[in-house]
Write a protein that holds these residues in place. Structure first.
Motif, short mmCIF file in Angstrom:
data_model
loop_
_atom_site.label_atom_id
_atom_site.label_comp_id
_atom_site.label_asym_id
_atom_site.label_seq_id
_atom_site.Cartn_x
_atom_site.Cartn_y
_atom_site.Cartn_z
N GLN A 113 16.42 -9.33 8.06
CA GLN A 113 16.69 -8.16 7.20
C GLN A 113 17.66 -7.19 7.86
N ARG B 244 12.23 -9.46 -12.16
CA ARG B 244 11.25 -9.33 -11.08
C ARG B 244 10.80 -10.71 -10.62
N TYR C 281 8.01 -14.34 -7.02
CA TYR C 281 8.03 -12.88 -6.84
C TYR C 281 8.99 -12.63 -5.69
N ILE D 278 11.39 -10.43 -4.71
CA ILE D 278 11.70 -9.21 -3.96
C ILE D 278 10.44 -8.77 -3.24
N SER D 279 10.21 -9.29 -2.04
CA SER D 279 8.92 -9.08 -1.38
C SER D 279 8.60 -7.60 -1.24
N TYR D 280 9.39 -6.85 -0.49
CA TYR D 280 9.23 -5.41 -0.59
C TYR D 280 10.56 -4.69 -0.50
N LEU D 281 11.57 -5.41 -0.03
CA LEU D 281 12.89 -4.81 0.06
C LEU D 281 13.90 -5.91 -0.17
N ASN D 282 14.76 -5.74 -1.17
CA ASN D 282 15.87 -6.67 -1.34
C ASN D 282 17.06 -6.03 -0.64
#
Ligand code: Z2T
Length: 840
Positions: free
Chosen positions: A57, A166, A185, A187-191
């Motif tokens: 990331q 989503r 799903y 976009i785990s928590y941040l794209n």
């Protein structure tokens, strides 16, 4: 920026912002600091909780910062030069992973590799941490992604517009031999690649009613109903060998900004909050159908939501300067990727007439000049037809306008063919059969200036079959061909670094990456055995890599020296994966017979070329026959792979969860690519381009893009078989009225399925019934022996590796035409009228 925007900034802020756009250092130490900065301050990771995903990331965030600098200057250049822009509207963008693509396009892989190596990790390993952005089904969505790459690379002032689903394309698992769908799903928590633009947001209305404000002049208003908000998420798209970086803007649905006071006043605060959030459903999920229309209201909502937001955005940009409405087509070209966004035609008309008070004919003229439409299929089950009632309920004003458009249009048709009621019924926007419905393809044709097909045969079929009347009415020049292409950056440079290096060294230049026609230079070395040796070495290494992946995902050991025979694409009856697996069964039975007849190992090796038959692809969740085909493939695999008589002479593999990243491993390792659709049914096919570019040989029917590829690389290079498109109708009629018996090998294969050789599964009788006798719509029986013959020819050539390699090299060498750069240049010059605009 226009000067007045400078007024509200201090000189210091202005200067810093201007400098900050591109002060990114590219040296290894700066890269390391930048990455670690993101670890600590964007992701809040410390030395105690930093894993590979975190490092991926942070690395991606640092690359995105590079892109944003380029992006800002690019957008300002487009604005300052006030150039005509092209807008590519698509419900699907199947982009896959972005990190390696961006690193290669920025030409910064060496620096990043070293930076990360010193940090104790491996860039290649971080690439694998990224989840695919799977916002598409198959060919149509991947084409849009290839086009974005080419638009950026060629410096065109282009924007992509789509939906930020989503849940992307479902993940496929094989459980007890059958497909099971799992939610993606993604976009785990941040794209890391997207920039949320909470400041760019538009409202979108559904339902409600049309109110007459004044009768003459007639003014109406669309009021009431539900309002949702569309919020922009921007994804930067870098080009190769350019400092331009373009934008893909994806809309996400949010609750409306305005509070509906009434529902809050009713005292049900929590209930009212809940209701507001139902609007978020609109952008929740990608519809997983490829080449079939599903008449679901939510899908039409997605389509309108997306075009309503997009058109407001386009017009806001257009109106930044004072303009006449007539200038719109000089500044804006809107390309519709199939009919999915075609309600946009009516929406632009509505905006001009209802919101800006233009007279109908004047508005319609501007609309038609602004839109262009690409068709991707002739399959009748894929053509969108929205029931009148459904559309009128969701978009009442649009239904009115569709009637108005239709009335005027049919008057012209009547004047053209007086008294011909049949032509009127065929060309009408309304299909009068029950339930009455709107034909979106007809709307897209009459609302656009240009209509195009995606391969020569496909365009020819459009003009002579499903769009024949329109072609005669409007004249041929409205209907164009734009043969699909693929981006050589992802599909050769990135996916096959080994072959890329070989090509660059033989051509003594890497110019082919941006100009694929250069590949033709390989022909000059065709008689040089060292080139063949290089090709062979690279292909073998890629097959080893694929074999390792098969071992780890399927637990099957395959021999990298066997012929890798591959069919990867959506599972569809017209694509005939069924014919492929039936031929595999024929081969299996022949091996069994030889063994039973006492053939020695040497005799077996002389009689059979060792093969690995590889399949991958998803079936639409509701497409039962496609799922049965998967069940048959996995059942055959189970028996064949565990039969000691067969050994390594034949292996069958169904690789689960086919997606862009898997394709990047499969195509470089392909020897023989199966492009075996029933002729006339595959509009183009794009996998065929990816395989051939990577030096695979084709076994194919004369369908879609294969025809043109065979022409470009030379007919000697391909194993062609089967009925021609021009023969299919006649053959079908014959099958109907004078049904021939199954040919002997087909009868044998069917008998083996029926007698339980591959297990007794409920799916099999249903599958066999679906193409027996007169039911053989996809002409499996008709083409079967000719297919087996083509397979035998492929075997024969494979035994002569020199001959095979020569064909493989000539295949790659002839692929220049199938770069999406060529396709995009043709769209730009022959349809859009836009010019490259390199940044200042
Ligand atoms: C799709 O992927 C394609 C056609 C569609 O028609 C829908 C979808 Cl989702 C509505 C494919 C064609 O089947 C294929 O032949 C073609 O190469 C590809 O679009 C891109 O044009």
């Amino acid at each position: 920026l226009p000067p007045e925007d400078k007024a509200d900034k201090s000189e210091l802020l202005w200067t810093l912002l201007t400098q900050g756009m591109e002060n990114m250092d590219r040296d290894v130490e700066s890269i390391q600091k930048h990455i670690v900065n993101h670890c600590q301050f964007t992701l809040a990771r410390t030395q105690f909780n930093l894993d590979s995903f975190g490092l991926y990331q942070a690395t991606a965030l640092s690359i995105k910062d590079h892109l944003l600098g380029m992006w800002n200057v690019t957008q300002q250049t487009f604005t300052n030069k006030d150039v005509k822009r092209v807008y590519y509207l698509s419900l699907e963008f199947l982009v896959g992973r972005a990190l390696q693509n961006a690193v290669l396009n920025l030409d910064i892989e060496g620096e990043y590799s070293q930076a990360l190596m010193e940090l104790g990790t491996d860039l290649e390993k971080l690439y694998e941490e990224e989840k695919d952005a799977a916002l598409g089904n198959g060919g149509l969505g991947r084409l849009a992604a290839c086009f974005m790459d080419s638009l950026a690379t060629l410096d065109y002032p282009a924007w992509g517009y789509g939906i930020r689903y989503r849940y992307g394309m479902f993940a496929q698992k094989i459980v007890d031999g059958a497909q099971v769908e799992f939610p993606d799903y993604w976009i785990s928590y941040l794209n890391v690649w997207e920039i949320p633009r909470i400041d760019v947001s538009y409202s979108v209305r559904f339902y409600g009613e049309v109110r007459v404000v004044s009768d003459s002049p007639r003014v109406v208003e669309w009021v009431g109903g539900e309002v949702v908000q569309a919020v922009a998420y921007d994804v930067p798209i870098p080009g190769y060998g350019t400092k331009n970086c373009i934008n893909l803007r994806l809309w996400s649905a949010k609750p409306a900004k305005e509070f509906d006071l009434q529902s809050f006043n009713q005292g049900d605060y929590l209930g009212a909050i809940e209701d507001r959030h139902k609007s978020e459903n609109i952008s929740q999920v990608l519809y997983p159908n490829d080449n079939t229309y599903m008449g679901k209201e939510l899908r039409l909502k997605q389509q309108y939501f997306f075009v309503r937001a997009t058109l407001q955005d386009i017009l806001r940009r257009f109106l930044k300067r004072p303009r006449e409405w007539e200038e719109l087509p000089d500044k804006v070209a809107i390309q519709l990727n199939d009919t999915h966004p075609s309600i946009g035609i009516v929406e632009l008309l509505r905006i001009l007439v209802d919101e800006h008070g233009l007279e109908f004919e004047r508005a319609w003229g501007i609309v038609v000049k602004s839109f262009h439409f690409t068709n991707h299929t002739v399959l009748p089950e894929a053509l969108e037809k929205w029931p009148v009632e459904l559309l009128g309920h969701l978009l009442p004003r649009h239904l009115d306008l569709i009637y108005d458009i239709n009335y005027r249009f049919l008057q012209q048709v009547q004047a053209w063919r007086p008294g011909d009621m049949d032509v009127l019924a065929r060309m009408s926007l309304i299909d009068e059969a029950h339930p009455r419905s709107i034909r979106m393809a007809n709307l897209a044709i009459i609302g656009s200036t240009h209509v195009n097909g995606v391969a020569a045969l496909h365009t020819q079929l459009l003009k002579t079959t499903i769009f024949k009347d329109f072609c005669e009415f409007f004249g041929e020049s409205k209907f164009q061909n734009k043969t699909n292409g693929v981006t050589p950056r992802r599909w050769l440079h990135q996916a096959n670094p080994g072959l890329a290096a070989v090509i660059t060294s033989w051509l003594e230049s890497d110019a082919w990456i941006a100009n694929l026609d250069e590949l033709a230079g390989l022909r000059a070395h065709i008689d040089n055995p060292e080139l063949a040796a290089d090709f062979a070495r690279v292909k073998r290494a890629n097959k080893v890599r694929l074999a390792e992946l098969i071992q780890s995902t399927n637990g099957i050991e395959v021999d990298p020296d066997a012929l890798f025979d591959i069919q990867v694409k959506r599972i569809h009856e017209y694509k005939r994966q069924l014919m492929n697996i039936l031929a595999v069964i024929v081969r299996y039975l022949a091996i069994k017979e030889a063994v039973a007849g006492g053939a020695s190992k040497a005799e077996l090796a002389a009689a059979f070329v060792a093969r690995v038959s590889i399949f991958a692809g998803k079936a639409a969740p509701g497409y039962h026959n496609a799922k049965r085909i998967i069940r048959l493939i996995t059942a055959v695999a189970d028996v064949v792979n565990n039969d000691p008589d067969v050994g390594s002479l034949l292996k069958v593999v169904f690789m689960p969860n086919y997606n862009v990243s898997l394709a990047e491993v499969i195509f470089p390792g392909t020897d023989l690519s199966e492009q075996i659709s029933c002729s006339g049914m595959e509009a183009s096919g794009t996998g065929v381009g990816k395989a051939t570019l990577n030096g695979a040989l084709l076994i194919c029917t004369m369908d879609g893009a294969s025809i043109e590829i065979a022409e470009e690389i030379g007919h000697d290079q391909v194993f062609v078989f089967g009925a021609l498109a021009s023969e299919v109708d006649g053959l079908r009629a014959q099958v109907q009225f004078n049904t021939p018996p199954d040919c002997a090998p087909l009868a044998k294969a069917k008998a083996a399925i029926r007698d339980g050789t591959f297990g007794n599964y409920d799916e099999f009788p249903l599958l066999l019934d679906s193409f027996s006798g007169r039911n053989d719509y996809y002409l499996i029986n008709t083409d079967f022996e000719s297919y087996l013959d083509a397979q035998a020819r492929a075997d024969a050539v494979y035994r002569d590796q020199d001959a095979w390699l020569r064909k493989a090299i000539l295949s790659t060498a002839g692929m220049g035409f199938f770069s999406s750069d060529r396709t995009i240049r043709q769209y730009a010059e022959e349809i859009w009228g836009v010019k490259p605009c390199p940044r200042e």
